[in-house]
Every structure is written in structure tokens, then in C-alpha cells.
Design a protein around this motif. Structure first.
Motif, short mmCIF file in Angstrom:
data_model
loop_
_atom_site.label_atom_id
_atom_site.label_comp_id
_atom_site.label_asym_id
_atom_site.label_seq_id
_atom_site.Cartn_x
_atom_site.Cartn_y
_atom_site.Cartn_z
N THR A 50 27.72 12.61 69.34
CA THR A 50 27.60 12.34 70.57
C THR A 50 27.24 13.69 71.50
O THR A 50 26.81 13.61 72.72
CB THR A 50 29.25 12.00 70.97
OG1 THR A 50 30.18 13.27 70.60
CG2 THR A 50 29.54 10.70 70.28
N SER A 51 27.16 14.89 70.46
CA SER A 51 26.83 16.09 71.09
C SER A 51 25.39 16.07 71.13
O SER A 51 24.49 17.21 71.52
CB SER A 51 27.38 17.16 70.61
OG SER A 51 28.74 17.06 70.99
N ASP A 52 24.41 15.00 70.66
CA ASP A 52 23.12 14.88 70.73
C ASP A 52 22.44 15.81 69.57
O ASP A 52 21.24 16.13 69.64
CB ASP A 52 22.69 15.40 72.04
CG ASP A 52 22.55 14.05 72.85
OD1 ASP A 52 22.19 12.94 72.89
OD2 ASP A 52 23.53 14.24 73.98
N LEU A 53 23.34 16.26 68.65
CA LEU A 53 22.60 16.93 67.53
C LEU A 53 21.91 15.91 66.69
O LEU A 53 21.03 16.59 65.60
CB LEU A 53 23.77 17.68 66.80
CG LEU A 53 24.47 19.03 67.43
CD1 LEU A 53 25.63 19.21 66.83
CD2 LEU A 53 23.53 20.11 68.02
N GLY A 54 22.15 14.81 66.51
CA GLY A 54 21.45 14.00 65.82
C GLY A 54 22.19 13.40 64.60
O GLY A 54 23.17 14.19 64.00
N VAL A 55 22.00 12.22 64.08
CA VAL A 55 22.83 11.70 62.89
C VAL A 55 22.55 12.53 61.73
O VAL A 55 23.38 12.95 60.75
CB VAL A 55 22.55 10.35 62.71
CG1 VAL A 55 22.90 9.86 61.22
CG2 VAL A 55 22.59 9.34 63.64
N GLU A 89 20.41 28.57 60.80
CA GLU A 89 19.43 28.34 59.88
C GLU A 89 18.63 27.13 60.30
O GLU A 89 17.16 27.42 59.62
CB GLU A 89 20.45 27.85 58.74
CG GLU A 89 21.20 29.01 57.74
CD GLU A 89 21.99 28.58 56.76
OE1 GLU A 89 21.54 27.26 56.14
OE2 GLU A 89 22.97 29.09 56.23
N ILE A 90 18.80 26.23 60.90
CA ILE A 90 18.06 25.31 61.24
C ILE A 90 16.86 25.64 62.21
O ILE A 90 15.87 25.66 62.18
CB ILE A 90 18.61 24.07 61.81
CG1 ILE A 90 19.67 23.22 60.68
CG2 ILE A 90 17.83 22.78 62.56
CD1 ILE A 90 20.54 22.14 61.52
N LEU A 91 17.45 26.47 63.33
CA LEU A 91 16.57 26.92 64.31
C LEU A 91 15.84 28.12 64.00
O LEU A 91 14.69 28.21 64.94
CB LEU A 91 17.49 27.14 65.41
CG LEU A 91 18.27 26.00 66.19
CD1 LEU A 91 19.15 26.34 67.36
CD2 LEU A 91 17.42 25.00 66.89
N ALA A 92 16.33 29.09 63.30
CA ALA A 92 15.42 30.35 63.28
C ALA A 92 14.11 30.05 62.69
O ALA A 92 13.25 31.00 63.43
CB ALA A 92 16.22 31.20 62.11
N LEU A 270 17.88 19.95 71.20
CA LEU A 270 16.92 20.80 70.71
C LEU A 270 17.13 21.12 69.20
O LEU A 270 16.07 21.05 68.24
CB LEU A 270 17.32 22.33 71.50
CG LEU A 270 15.91 23.14 71.51
CD1 LEU A 270 14.81 22.55 71.87
CD2 LEU A 270 16.37 24.43 72.16
N VAL A 271 18.50 21.01 68.67
CA VAL A 271 18.56 21.17 67.16
C VAL A 271 18.22 19.86 66.50
O VAL A 271 17.56 19.88 65.41
CB VAL A 271 19.94 21.30 66.95
CG1 VAL A 271 20.47 21.54 65.35
CG2 VAL A 271 20.55 22.58 67.63
N ALA A 272 18.42 18.50 67.02
CA ALA A 272 17.86 17.42 66.46
C ALA A 272 16.36 17.62 66.38
O ALA A 272 15.88 17.41 65.45
CB ALA A 272 18.38 16.25 67.37
N ALA A 273 15.64 17.98 67.47
CA ALA A 273 14.25 17.91 67.49
C ALA A 273 13.73 18.91 66.43
O ALA A 273 12.54 18.90 65.65
CB ALA A 273 13.65 18.32 68.89
N ALA A 274 14.42 20.33 66.16
CA ALA A 274 13.77 21.25 65.18
C ALA A 274 14.08 20.88 63.99
O ALA A 274 13.08 20.80 63.12
CB ALA A 274 14.69 22.62 65.51
#
Length: 314
Positions: A50-55, A89-92, A270-274
Motif C-alpha cells: 500500500t506504500s507503492d513499493l510494489g508486490v 541495495e535496490i536503489l544504489a 520509485l523503488v518499484a520502478a528501480a
């Protein structure tokens, strides 16, 4: 931390306040003196989604936490720390500044995005930043169907001292791009930024127009565009994922700029997109000023998003 970094951090913190409130507050509600059990993990996964981080990100985060701490006492602060580390780790790997290759003159940047995402404003801000770096910049008003977009780009051109190539309202955007390329080469311009129309609902027309622009650009320089950036509005949440998919089909996107983090509770997208696309995230915007569009910093973003202090950022 330098004063400049502190100032940027304060703006980012303020901008992400709504997103941070949802995520950090939710974590605090779930983890109040309890063991990490299946129920807590399920609640956490729901919160992350629900915080839009993605499933996908939500599932991986909770699985990682379960492997490390299942059955143990865990505090909200512990959870925030683990999450911040995993998000970093995901974003770096995708936190990469937008750089201009001097081997290409002009270095052509194609800007894509739906109407209202802040695309034209982002072009203006980047133009000013490039000018401050001593680069010559030309703008092309390729959103020929919206008079407001053309006028807005002309205002930015006057403000930054950049020539703006325009055509009649409703004119051929590909023809405009060709003209802009011709002028930019003749005038030995460092950077050419081409605005494009953003009517995602007319998907077929949009794809045909963008594809034509790319073909025309490559007639003059087969290596161009050297960057194809999508500007995403943070407030659109998971719809931003669909936008990246659609525009990637035709423009071969090379990077992302996210705007309007200052008014959104959906910064987690933005995390989900990355995680899903792996595209470089060049910059994020947290305000109207030119100084509010800054290179993306993975650690600061991750820690701020989950509500942790950032004391040791370089």
C-alpha cells in the motif's frame, strides 16, 4: 554533512513527509514489543504494498526479514533499519547522475512523459543547471499540440538564455526535431533537449509520433538520442510503472527523473520502478525551484522514506 547537503536533506525530508508518515507510522503500529511471526510479516507486506513499493519488492523485503529475524523480538526501529538497508541495495545500482558526453555535439536528450508530470519544467531546470556548468543548450518545443507547453518552454528559454526551436501549433513534431538537430549542429551546441507530447491515452498515436521523432533524429546522428528520459509524477503511484512500460516500447528509455515528491504519499513507487526496470534514476524533484531538482541519492532516499535519520551522508 555540509550545509548544502543539509539543506537538500531538509527539502527531501519535507517532500517525503507524507510517504514517510504512511510507511514509518505503519511500521510503528505493527511492531510494538512483539516477535516477528507470520501475522506481523503479513501485515508488513500489506503495508509495503500500500506504500507503492510494489508486490515484488514487498515480498522480497519480508522474506529477507523473515530469514534474519523470524521468531525473535524485533522493534520498529530494527525493522526500519533492515528495510532501509535493503531499499538502498535496490536503489544504489541505479542512482546515476545525468552526464553529458562531450564526444557527442550536440548531446541529444529526448524527454518523454504524460501531460502534467512536470516534463517541460524539468527540461527548464536541467537547462539552467547545464548552463551553470558552462554548456550551451538548445531547446525544442516538440509538444506541438499544447500551446501552453510551447509557451512554458519559451519562458524557460528566455530565463536561461537558451534558444528555443518552435513550429506552428499542431505542427509536425518530427520535422521540428529535424530542424532542431540541424540548427544545433550548425551552431555547435553542447546539449539539445527535445520536448515531446505526452498523451498516454492515445497510445497508438503517441507511439507513432515518438518513433518518427527517433527515426528523424537518427538520420542526422545514428547514435542519438543519447539519452531518452521519462519524467514521472510521484503522485501517480503505481500508474508510473505502466507509463515506463508504454514509453519504453517506443523510446528505448535510458533513465528516469521523478518529480513532485513534495506533494505525494506515493514516493515508494520509485523503488518499484528501480526493481522492475533497472533504469538509471538521474534526479528527483522536491519543489518548484531549480535547486530542488537534484541528483538521486539512494541511501538518503531509502533512510528518509522509512523515517530514519541521515547523519553520515557524504
Amino acid at each position: 554533512m555540509t550545509e548544502q547537503k543539509k539543506s537538500w536533506f531538509r527539502r527531501l525530508t519535507e517532500g517525503l513527509k507524507r510517504s514517510t508518515g504512511v510507511l514509518s507510522g505503519g511500521i510503528g503500529d505493527i511492531f510494538t514489543k512483539r516477535r516477528l511471526d507470520d501475522a506481523a510479516l503479513e501485515e508488513l507486506e500489506d503495508l509495503l504494498i500500500t506504500s507503492d513499493l510494489g508486490v515484488s519488492v514487498a515480498s522480497k523485503l519480508t522474506q529477507s526479514l523473515a530469514r534474519e529475524r523470524f521468531g525473535k523480538e524485533i522493534s520498529a526501529e530494527d525493522v526500519r533499519g533492515v528495510l532501509a538497508g535493503y531499499l538502498t541495495e535496490i536503489l544504489a545500482p541505479v542512482a546515476k547522475p545525468l552526464t553529458i558526453d562531450p564526444a557527442h555535439r550536440p548531446h541529444v536528450i529526448l524527454m518523454a512523459g504524460v501531460n502534467g508530470a512536470g516534463k517541460t519544467t524539468t527540461i527548464g531546470k536541467l537547462a539552467q543547471q547545464f548552463r551553470e556548468q558552462g554548456k550551451s543548450v538548445m531547446l525544442a518545443a516538440g509538444d506541438t499540440f499544447r500551446a501552453a507547453a510551447v509557451e512554458q518552454l519559451q519562458v524557460w528559454g528566455e530565463r536561461t538564455g537558451c534558444p528555443v526551436v518552435t513550429t506552428r501549433l499542431g505542427g509536425d513534431a518530427a520535422g521540428l526535431a529535424f530542424e532542431a538537430m540541424t540548427r544545433a549542429k550548425a551552431e555547435n551546441v553542447d546539449v539539445l533537449m527535445i520536448d515531446t507530447a505526452g498523451r498516454l491515452q492515445n497510445r497508438t498515436e503517441l507511439m507513432e509520433e515518438l518513433a518518427k521523432i527517433v527515426r528523424v533524429i537518427r538520420k542526422q546522428d545514428e547514435t542519438a538520442p543519447h539519452d531518452a528520459l521519462i519524467v514521472l509524477d510521484a503522485s501517480t503511484g503505481q500508474n508510473a510503472i505502466n507509463q515506463v512500460k508504454v514509453f519504453s516500447e517506443v523510446a528505448q528509455l535510458t533513465g528516469i527523473v521523478m518529480t513532485k515528491l513534495d506533494g505525494s504519499a506515493k514516493g515508494g513507487v520509485l523503488v518499484a520502478a528501480a526493481e522492475q526496470f533497472g533504469l538509471p534514476i538521474h534526479a528527483v524533484g522536491v519543489g518548484e525551484g531549480v535547486e530542488d531538482l537534484r541528483p538521486f541519492d539512494a541511501e538518503i532516499f531509502a533512510r528518509t522514506l522509512v523515517g530514519l535519520e541521515v547523519e553520515d551522508a557524504a
